[in-house]
Enzyme design. Structure first.
Site, PDB file in Angstrom:
ATOM      1  CG  ASP A  52     108.523 -34.374 -44.561  1.00 59.19           C
ATOM      2  OD1 ASP A  52     107.920 -35.060 -45.379  1.00 59.19           O
ATOM      3  OD2 ASP A  52     109.500 -33.656 -44.857  1.00 59.19           O
ATOM      4  CD  GLN A  53     107.824 -30.990 -48.547  1.00 54.50           C
ATOM      5  OE1 GLN A  53     107.401 -30.036 -49.171  1.00 54.50           O
ATOM      6  NE2 GLN A  53     108.180 -32.120 -49.135  1.00 54.50           N
TER       7      GLN A  53
ATOM      8  CD  GLN B  23     110.016 -27.562 -50.112  1.00 50.12           C
ATOM      9  OE1 GLN B  23     110.759 -28.539 -50.148  1.00 50.12           O
ATOM     10  NE2 GLN B  23     108.724 -27.670 -49.852  1.00 50.12           N
TER      11      GLN B  23
ATOM     12  CG  HIS C 125     112.163 -37.728 -44.706  1.00 51.06           C
ATOM     13  ND1 HIS C 125     112.026 -37.564 -46.072  1.00 51.06           N
ATOM     14  CD2 HIS C 125     113.438 -38.141 -44.511  1.00 51.06           C
ATOM     15  CE1 HIS C 125     113.166 -37.867 -46.662  1.00 51.06           C
ATOM     16  NE2 HIS C 125     114.023 -38.235 -45.738  1.00 51.06           N
TER      17      HIS C 125
ATOM     18  CG  HIS D 267     106.180 -37.288 -50.635  1.00 50.82           C
ATOM     19  ND1 HIS D 267     107.407 -37.841 -50.345  1.00 50.82           N
ATOM     20  CD2 HIS D 267     105.568 -38.155 -51.481  1.00 50.82           C
ATOM     21  CE1 HIS D 267     107.538 -38.977 -50.990  1.00 50.82           C
ATOM     22  NE2 HIS D 267     106.445 -39.193 -51.680  1.00 50.82           N
ATOM     23  CG  LEU D 268     101.538 -31.334 -47.561  1.00 44.85           C
ATOM     24  CD1 LEU D 268     102.344 -30.157 -48.094  1.00 44.85           C
ATOM     25  CD2 LEU D 268     100.078 -31.227 -47.967  1.00 44.85           C
TER      26      LEU D 268
END
Length: 335
Positions: free
Chosen positions: A282-283, A98, A304, A279-280
């Protein structure tokens, strides 16, 4: 040259800074790297990410060494190619991948990568998450990449192998607001060098707590084993999005406890109609910022996400905002 204080975040701030530096050509210095962690400074997987970024971007990374709490990074020219990176441990291959993905999206031709180390680690996205949730969510932004898991790697033995194929991106803003109706939900217990009864107990709890039928529960033993390891996965497929959740067995922690914790995470996601899990969420910020805009919904605003947003704004001319739309629904806008 941007100055960043890394003590407020963990390795994520470092990885985001590396990605943005390669994409923008702006160098940075980071002080107090992981200062609040029990073991401050660069650990092996962070050092691998720095070296991978330096190789992909022909950059200079001064003072990059195990345990270093300061880094000066000066990017060069990003080039596509065939790359191989090894964490030398069970350090996360997915986090290293990533880190360099955004730079390779800007390359002129496709790239291939082979990464060795951990593929299913606590505190890191699993290889399944990347393949089934993260990368498909990027397709509406004009970003195309794929990952193939050749061999599982668990903590502490490592030994996993992950392959990636990355195409140059044609960035465009996207709106990821609805996930659609539920289509399927399934669970996998993956075991390496451990008794199958452990996985059977985990799946029994997930079946009961999430209402999963017998044919939605899958037990897999890795042969030959690659060190002791246990990953528990739940994949939730909605019409417009697939979410992947993971938990990991630990010494001294019962199989039932691992499964119940994972079930709580899944139920928290299902309790909201929002598109992205925490989780997804912030990505998604970095690819949307590179695309020049976009928006998505999520069921919570994590620390995050907030720290990632503020760092992205240091490198790119974007503003990242969020507001509550309903109970358990937040809209995040990159503009």
């Amino acid at each position: 040259m941007i100055e960043i204080d890394g003590q407020a975040g963990g390795g994520q701030l470092l990885r985001t800074a590396l990605s943005l530096s390669l994409c923008t050509g702006i160098g940075f210095t980071m002080e107090n790297i992981r200062a609040r962690r029990s073991r401050p400074g660069l650990m092996r997987q962070h050092l691998t990410a720095v070296r991978a970024a330096a190789e992909v971007g022909h950059a200079r990374a001064g003072a990059a060494a195990l345990g270093a709490t300061r880094l000066r990074f000066e990017p060069g020219t990003v080039r596509a190619g065939d790359y191989r990176f090894n964490t030398g441990s069970a350090g996360s291959t997915t986090l290293v991948l990533q880190t360099v993905l955004p730079a390779l999206w800007h390359a002129q031709t496709a790239s291939r990568l082979s990464l060795e180390g951990g593929t299913h680690n606590p505190m890191a996205p699993s290889a399944d998450f990347l393949a089934d949730s993260y990368l498909p969510a990027l397709l509406p932004m004009g970003i195309e990449a794929s990952v193939t898991l050749q061999q599982h790697g668990f903590y502490p033995a490592g030994g996993g192998i992950l392959h990636a194929h990355v195409q140059p991106a044609t960035f465009k803003p996207a709106s990821l607001l609805e996930r659609g109706e539920l289509v399927t939900m399934e669970a996998w217990a993956i075991l390496s060098g451990l008794a199958s009864q452990i996985g059977a107990r985990e799946l029994g709890v997930l079946g009961e707590e999430l209402g999963l039928a017998e044919d939605a529960l899958h037990l897999r033993s890795i042969k030959p084993p690659v060190g002791p390891g246990n990953a528990l996965l739940v994949k939730v497929h909605h019409r417009k999005h697939a979410a992947t959740f993971a938990a990991y067995g630990e010494r001294g922690v019962s199989a039932e406890h691992v499964a119940r914790k994972l079930a709580r995470d899944v139920r928290a996601y299902l309790a909201s109609p929002a598109y992205a899990c925490d989780h997804l969420a912030d990505q998604l910020l970095l690819p949307m910022a590179l695309a020049g805009g976009g928006q998505f919904t999520t069921h919570t605003i994590s620390d995050h996400l907030q720290s990632n947003a503020r760092l992205i704004e240091k490198f790119l001319p974007v503003e990242i905002l969020w507001e509550r739309e309903a109970d358990r629904v937040w809209r995040v806008v990159v503009e």
